[in-house]
Design an enzyme around this catalytic site. Sequence first.
Site: not given
Ligand code: 6GU
Length: 245
Positions: A88, A115, A152, A167
């Site tokens: 994230p 984590e 895709r 798209d």
């Molecule tokens: Cl790539 N990993 C995790 N654990 N949470 C996320 C993410 C990735 N992308 C958005 N939230």
Amino acid sequence: MIFDILTLFPEMFFSPLEESILGKARQEGLITVNLFNIRDYAEGKHRVTDDEPYGGGTGMIMKPEPIIRGIKAIQSDHPEARVILMTPQGNPLRQEVVRRLAHLSHLCLVCGKYEGVDERVREFVDEEISIGDYVLNGGEPAALVMIDAIARLIPGVLGNEGASEDDSFAQGLLEYPQYTRPRDFEGMSVPEVLLSGDHQAIERWRRREALRRTWERRPDLLAGAELSEEDQEILNEIRRSSGIA
Ligand code: 6GU
């Protein structure tokens, strides 16, 4: 395109990769997905892959050695593989990122758990990608999203049509509304213009609706979209007629 996936949960990939477009693309050899269990690169009788964070705190952190051994094993066979950590904290995945990655021959996607992974893993990856501003339990669903979005765009994967310029996001806009039969459904009818056979009028209507929908739902996208002078005029008209001007 080869996708090598490093994960603690390879089985999370089984069914999604067997179904639909991805299943067919794999059968036809257009994409290859290899699953590597990070646990197989861990040492000791218990093959431990995580540990408590230095400094304290809740949750367990993924140890560096198993992940890095896995990355090195893949790189020793495929030095050209681009190594991407799913986290994230990464660069947000957008269609332009998908397009760039679709040109590569080999991706290694490393799935971390939420984590976190030991910070030193970052030294061994080429980039970090997030699929959005929310928290997943692990990188596995994010890796599946990457495989889907990239596959895709690979020639042959979508059959005769191929990924369409229409798209959503292809031109930085949301897609126009689509209809199929029946012509009338519970009092809701298909816009006349789509039945007219006038292809120019249909194109104009679709462009206008794509612009309208983007302006209504994702005005942030308009700044990065390729807009002609005519598009700008249409947008001005949409704004005026909405009463906001
Ligand atoms: Cl790539 N990993 C995790 N654990 N949470 C996320 C993410 C990735 N992308 C958005 N939230």
